[in-house]
Design a protein around this motif. Structure first.
Motif, mmCIF file in Angstrom:
data_model
loop_
_atom_site.group_PDB
_atom_site.id
_atom_site.type_symbol
_atom_site.label_atom_id
_atom_site.label_comp_id
_atom_site.label_asym_id
_atom_site.label_seq_id
_atom_site.Cartn_x
_atom_site.Cartn_y
_atom_site.Cartn_z
ATOM 1 N N LEU A 32 -64.001 40.137 -84.180
ATOM 2 C CA LEU A 32 -65.197 40.979 -84.096
ATOM 3 C C LEU A 32 -65.710 41.252 -85.502
ATOM 4 N N GLU A 33 -66.959 40.959 -85.735
ATOM 5 C CA GLU A 33 -67.599 41.264 -87.009
ATOM 6 C C GLU A 33 -68.249 42.630 -86.858
ATOM 7 N N LEU A 34 -67.717 43.611 -87.554
ATOM 8 C CA LEU A 34 -68.171 44.990 -87.410
ATOM 9 C C LEU A 34 -69.431 45.254 -88.226
ATOM 10 N N ALA A 35 -70.151 46.291 -87.849
ATOM 11 C CA ALA A 35 -71.388 46.654 -88.536
ATOM 12 C C ALA A 35 -71.147 46.995 -90.002
ATOM 13 N N CYS A 36 -69.963 47.451 -90.329
ATOM 14 C CA CYS A 36 -69.630 47.821 -91.710
ATOM 15 C C CYS A 36 -69.376 46.599 -92.585
ATOM 16 N N GLY A 37 -69.315 45.409 -91.980
ATOM 17 C CA GLY A 37 -69.067 44.192 -92.734
ATOM 18 C C GLY A 37 -67.637 43.687 -92.647
ATOM 19 N N GLU A 38 -66.734 44.504 -92.152
ATOM 20 C CA GLU A 38 -65.332 44.100 -91.999
ATOM 21 C C GLU A 38 -65.159 43.360 -90.672
ATOM 22 N N THR A 39 -64.003 42.755 -90.495
ATOM 23 C CA THR A 39 -63.679 42.100 -89.231
ATOM 24 C C THR A 39 -62.356 42.650 -88.706
ATOM 25 N N VAL A 40 -62.199 42.568 -87.409
ATOM 26 C CA VAL A 40 -60.949 42.942 -86.757
ATOM 27 C C VAL A 40 -60.744 41.935 -85.627
ATOM 28 N N HIS A 41 -59.509 41.620 -85.346
ATOM 29 C CA HIS A 41 -59.221 40.668 -84.281
ATOM 30 C C HIS A 41 -58.752 41.425 -83.036
ATOM 31 N N ALA A 42 -59.151 40.926 -81.889
ATOM 32 C CA ALA A 42 -58.790 41.560 -80.618
ATOM 33 C C ALA A 42 -57.278 41.688 -80.450
ATOM 34 N N ARG A 43 -56.501 40.764 -81.014
ATOM 35 C CA ARG A 43 -55.046 40.859 -80.905
ATOM 36 C C ARG A 43 -54.488 42.091 -81.600
ATOM 37 N N ASP A 44 -55.257 42.654 -82.522
ATOM 38 C CA ASP A 44 -54.830 43.856 -83.248
ATOM 39 C C ASP A 44 -55.249 45.140 -82.536
ATOM 40 N N ILE A 45 -55.894 44.987 -81.386
ATOM 41 C CA ILE A 45 -56.386 46.144 -80.633
ATOM 42 C C ILE A 45 -55.555 46.298 -79.372
ATOM 43 N N ASP A 46 -54.933 47.433 -79.249
ATOM 44 C CA ASP A 46 -54.088 47.777 -78.107
ATOM 45 C C ASP A 46 -54.959 48.452 -77.042
ATOM 46 N N MET A 47 -54.630 48.257 -75.776
ATOM 47 C CA MET A 47 -55.407 48.870 -74.688
ATOM 48 C C MET A 47 -55.434 50.389 -74.767
ATOM 49 N N GLY A 48 -54.451 51.004 -75.394
ATOM 50 C CA GLY A 48 -54.403 52.453 -75.499
ATOM 51 C C GLY A 48 -55.169 53.013 -76.685
ATOM 52 N N MET A 49 -55.705 52.147 -77.526
ATOM 53 C CA MET A 49 -56.414 52.612 -78.718
ATOM 54 C C MET A 49 -57.767 53.203 -78.359
ATOM 55 N N ARG A 50 -58.101 54.296 -79.021
ATOM 56 C CA ARG A 50 -59.428 54.896 -78.885
ATOM 57 C C ARG A 50 -60.249 54.651 -80.152
ATOM 58 N N ASP A 51 -59.543 54.504 -81.279
ATOM 59 C CA ASP A 51 -60.159 54.240 -82.579
ATOM 60 C C ASP A 51 -59.318 53.203 -83.306
ATOM 61 N N VAL A 52 -59.962 52.494 -84.190
ATOM 62 C CA VAL A 52 -59.250 51.606 -85.096
ATOM 63 C C VAL A 52 -59.629 52.028 -86.514
ATOM 64 N N ARG A 53 -58.620 52.189 -87.351
ATOM 65 C CA ARG A 53 -58.877 52.522 -88.753
ATOM 66 C C ARG A 53 -59.222 51.211 -89.453
ATOM 67 N N CYS A 54 -60.344 51.218 -90.116
ATOM 68 C CA CYS A 54 -60.902 50.004 -90.703
ATOM 69 C C CYS A 54 -60.652 49.960 -92.208
ATOM 70 N N ASP A 55 -60.670 48.755 -92.748
ATOM 71 C CA ASP A 55 -60.538 48.579 -94.195
ATOM 72 C C ASP A 55 -61.695 49.225 -94.952
#
Length: 176
Positions: A14-37
């Motif tokens: 996922l290419e985030l609006a902030c310019g960083e990327t995150v991969h779906a494998r790093d996202i757990d179903m229980g997550m409500r937020d992800v701390r970004c770089d």
């Protein structure tokens, strides 16, 4: 042998609006937020989350019963909620279809530029607008009564109380 890939062509990235990327494998179903770089927190929603993540189950039931869907989803659900958010904030929501990757545990993930609390407020505001629109198509007394009630409705207070009741700090929350 592994197939070479062009950077950015992985459907789970996922290419985030902030310019960083995150991969779906790093996202757990229980997550409500992800701390970004980038230093911020971004809200995370996956397709297995219920609409009652944002509103009481009784309201989610009414939405399911009254809104007819014209897509592959049998009833109004989180994909529709996030579709409304995406329509309103197209540049602030990243979405990935990871249904082909059976190791992830969900099929669709959305990550917003804003945190989960702001997303919660946004979803409630958009659902209220949707309900106001629906009420306006009913009889005028019902529409007027609903509009009057909504004038007194405090989205921030509702979200605060709902989040307290749902205990979003816990990994295991249940519908109210």
């Amino acid at each position: 042998m592994a197939e070479p890939r062009v950077p950015g062509d992985d459907p789970g990235t996922l290419e985030l609006a902030c310019g960083e990327t995150v991969h779906a494998r790093d996202i757990d179903m229980g997550m409500r937020d992800v701390r970004c770089d980038c230093g911020e927190r971004h809200a995370v929603v996956v397709d297995v989350h219920p609409v009652s993540r944002f509103v009481p189950e009784s309201i989610a039931d009414v939405l399911r019963e009254t809104i007819e869907t014209a897509d592959e989803f049998p009833e109004f659900g989180i994909a529709h909620v996030m579709g409304i958010v995406l329509e309103e904030f197209p540049d602030e929501v990243a979405v990935a279809d990871v249904s082909e990757d059976g190791s992830i545990g969900y099929a669709i993930v959305w990550v917003t530029d804003f945190d989960s609390r702001r997303l919660h407020e946004t979803v409630v505001e958009l659902l209220v607008e949707l309900m106001e629109h629906a009420a306006s198509h009913g009889d005028s007394d019902t529409a007027s009564a609903f509009e009057e009630q909504m004038l007194e409705f405090d989205v921030e207070a509702f979200v605060e109380q709902y989040r307290e009741q749902r205990d979003f700090e816990s990994e295991v929350d249940t519908p109210v």
